[in-house]
Design an enzyme around this catalytic site. Structure first.
Site, PDB file in Angstrom:
ATOM      1  N   ARG A  47      -8.061 -15.875  49.574  1.00  0.00           N
ATOM      2  CA  ARG A  47      -8.524 -15.970  48.393  1.00  0.00           C
ATOM      3  C   ARG A  47      -8.074 -17.626  47.854  1.00  0.00           C
ATOM      4  NH1 ARG A  47      -6.880 -12.295  43.128  1.00  0.00           N
ATOM      5  NH2 ARG A  47      -6.673 -14.063  41.632  1.00  0.00           N
ATOM      6  N   ASP A  72       2.046  -9.986  35.517  1.00  0.00           N
ATOM      7  CA  ASP A  72       1.333 -10.166  36.977  1.00  0.00           C
ATOM      8  C   ASP A  72       1.760 -11.368  37.473  1.00  0.00           C
ATOM      9  OD1 ASP A  72      -0.362  -9.973  39.092  1.00  0.00           O
ATOM     10  OD2 ASP A  72      -2.155 -10.543  38.089  1.00  0.00           O
ATOM     11  N   SER A  77      -5.672  -3.833  42.447  1.00  0.00           N
ATOM     12  CA  SER A  77      -5.494  -4.946  41.561  1.00  0.00           C
ATOM     13  C   SER A  77      -4.117  -5.112  41.228  1.00  0.00           C
ATOM     14  CB  SER A  77      -6.250  -4.585  40.252  1.00  0.00           C
ATOM     15  OG  SER A  77      -5.744  -5.533  39.146  1.00  0.00           O
ATOM     16  N   GLY A  78      -3.695  -6.563  41.600  1.00  0.00           N
ATOM     17  CA  GLY A  78      -2.197  -6.826  41.188  1.00  0.00           C
ATOM     18  C   GLY A  78      -2.066  -6.700  39.884  1.00  0.00           C
ATOM     19  N   LEU A  79      -2.960  -7.163  38.912  1.00  0.00           N
ATOM     20  CA  LEU A  79      -2.860  -7.108  37.404  1.00  0.00           C
ATOM     21  C   LEU A  79      -2.541  -5.833  36.810  1.00  0.00           C
ATOM     22  CD1 LEU A  79      -3.369  -8.514  34.525  1.00  0.00           C
ATOM     23  CD2 LEU A  79      -5.923  -8.306  34.833  1.00  0.00           C
ATOM     24  N   ASN A  88      -1.153 -15.081  36.945  1.00  0.00           N
ATOM     25  CA  ASN A  88      -2.495 -14.616  36.901  1.00  0.00           C
ATOM     26  C   ASN A  88      -3.784 -15.652  36.924  1.00  0.00           C
ATOM     27  OD1 ASN A  88      -5.048 -13.368  35.173  1.00  0.00           O
ATOM     28  ND2 ASN A  88      -4.127 -11.745  36.658  1.00  0.00           N
ATOM     29  N   SER A  89      -4.707 -15.579  37.525  1.00  0.00           N
ATOM     30  CA  SER A  89      -5.620 -16.665  37.632  1.00  0.00           C
ATOM     31  C   SER A  89      -6.325 -16.778  36.409  1.00  0.00           C
ATOM     32  CB  SER A  89      -6.572 -16.219  38.726  1.00  0.00           C
ATOM     33  OG  SER A  89      -5.807 -16.040  39.800  1.00  0.00           O
ATOM     34  N   GLU A 142      -3.785 -15.240  48.381  1.00  0.00           N
ATOM     35  CA  GLU A 142      -4.203 -16.194  47.605  1.00  0.00           C
ATOM     36  C   GLU A 142      -3.424 -17.343  47.982  1.00  0.00           C
ATOM     37  OE1 GLU A 142      -3.846 -13.771  43.775  1.00  0.00           O
ATOM     38  OE2 GLU A 142      -2.935 -15.603  43.211  1.00  0.00           O
ATOM     39  N   ASP A 145      -4.531  -6.143  46.448  1.00  0.00           N
ATOM     40  CA  ASP A 145      -4.277  -7.255  46.039  1.00  0.00           C
ATOM     41  C   ASP A 145      -3.011  -7.731  46.472  1.00  0.00           C
ATOM     42  OD1 ASP A 145      -3.881  -9.753  44.626  1.00  0.00           O
ATOM     43  OD2 ASP A 145      -4.448  -8.815  42.632  1.00  0.00           O
ATOM     44  N   ASP A 187      -1.391 -10.980  46.503  1.00  0.00           N
ATOM     45  CA  ASP A 187      -0.934 -11.893  45.844  1.00  0.00           C
ATOM     46  C   ASP A 187      -0.863 -13.249  47.092  1.00  0.00           C
ATOM     47  OD1 ASP A 187      -1.106 -10.674  43.388  1.00  0.00           O
ATOM     48  OD2 ASP A 187       0.765 -10.128  43.077  1.00  0.00           O
ATOM     49  N   LYS A 202       3.369 -16.060  41.931  1.00  0.00           N
ATOM     50  CA  LYS A 202       2.105 -16.340  41.609  1.00  0.00           C
ATOM     51  C   LYS A 202       2.020 -16.188  39.929  1.00  0.00           C
ATOM     52  CE  LYS A 202      -0.601 -13.616  40.306  1.00  0.00           C
ATOM     53  NZ  LYS A 202      -1.713 -13.134  41.109  1.00  0.00           N
ATOM     54  N   HIS A 256     -12.478 -17.742  43.782  1.00  0.00           N
ATOM     55  CA  HIS A 256     -12.415 -17.186  42.360  1.00  0.00           C
ATOM     56  C   HIS A 256     -12.624 -18.434  41.255  1.00  0.00           C
ATOM     57  CE1 HIS A 256     -11.241 -14.436  39.514  1.00  0.00           C
ATOM     58  NE2 HIS A 256     -10.153 -14.376  39.470  1.00  0.00           N
TER      59      HIS A 256
END
Ligand code: SPV
Ligand code: MG
Length: 290
Positions: A158, A58, A46-48, A122-123, A114, A85, A87, A120, A189
């Site tokens: 993504r 992130d 996970s990038g987060l 975080n979503s 993504e 991930d 990104d 980026k 997502h």
């Protein structure tokens, strides 16, 4: 997938099989091993979580080579496949495809890109989200598929259309473009707490390619719903990071306040840490080689 198949092939089977499969977040060598020992067949890098364990945001504050170092430790301590991930790919098609090669060289089985703009965000945050141009992102995917050396290396596209506040039509248009560009699977997502927009997407998408989900916010949806809607892969995206944050906060606070080490029954023993590090393996090798 046998014990001896390559990690790329294993991830390919997880994603391309009809069965719903699960991968679990890890963010360093230790957590990756813990995920494998729990029984998971794959790992979400996970990038987060990787940025959070470094103490940064992130939004691409950690460079891609710094993340490669983290991934190398994760691959070293595991045999199950790791999906990175990735990104937005850290730049344009050329940066993204170079990352693909570097991941292959380090034993990473796949990457998820993504359709947003570098750097980026975080979503799940509140900030505005800007989507990449469809054609530009499709070409990025195509360049990566053209550039990978191992044919089983998996690239997931993504789609952040729902995250950016666009509707179903936009999500479908984007995912269809990424399918035509040759991607192996799409990840759709959502940050809604219910399953409706994802379910609408799944019905309209109608299994054109395997679909990956990250049910962090709509976690109350019964897993059976994912299975019924032919979801290929569910990612439990950040729960080891969050578990460790809480455990470290509680432990630090308790030791600070009490000025002693009594009553810490919930922490792992030093012996368990040694086991995870494989101290025993070195002891045995010492007998042979020292
Ligand atoms: C991650 O785990 O870094 C993800 C999922 O990309 S999310 O945090 O929901 O964006
Ligand atoms: Mg991420």
């Amino acid at each position: 997938s046998s014990l001896f198949s390559k990690r790329t092939t294993k991830l390919k089977h997880l994603i391309q099989s009809k069965e719903l499969e699960f991968i679990m977040e890890a963010h360093n060598g230790l957590s990756a091993l813990i995920v494998q020992e729990a029984g998971f067949k794959g790992i979400w890098a996970s990038g987060l979580s990787m940025s959070a364990q470094l103490g940064v945001r992130d939004c691409n504050e950690a460079s891609w080579t710094q993340l490669l170092e983290v991934l190398e430790f994760m691959a070293e301590r595991t045999t199950i496949p790791i999906l990175m991930d990735g990104d937005t790919g850290f730049g344009n098609y050329n940066n993204a495809r170079r990352l693909v090669r570097k991941l292959e060289e380090r034993g990473i089985a796949g990457v998820c890109f993504e359709d947003k703009i570098f750097p980026k965000r975080n979503s799940l945050g509140d900030g505005a989200q800007e989507l990449a141009n469809i054609q530009e992102f499709s070409n990025k995917i195509k360049a990566c598929k053209d550039h990978q050396r191992d044919k089983d290396f998996q690239i997931v596209a993504r789609c952040e259309a729902f995250i950016a506040g666009w509707g179903l039509d936009s999500a479908l248009e984007r995912c269809e473009a990424y399918r035509k560009a040759g991607v192996d699977a799409v990840l759709i997502h959502s940050k809604k707490s219910d399953f409706t927009e994802i379910e609408q997407f799944l019905k309209a998408w109608n299994n054109r390619l395997p679909v990956v989900l990250v049910p962090t916010n709509y976690y109350k949806t019964p897993t059976e719903e994912f299975r019924k809607n032919n979801v290929s892969l569910a990612i439990w995206a950040n729960h080891n990071l969050r578990a460790s944050v809480k455990a470290m906060q509680d432990t630090s606070k308790q030791i600070f306040e009490r000025q002693n080490l009594l009553g810490l029954d919930q922490i792992a023993s030093v012996k368990e840490v040694f086991r995870l590090q494989n101290e025993k393996g070195l002891e045995e090798d010492d007998k042979k080689y020292l």
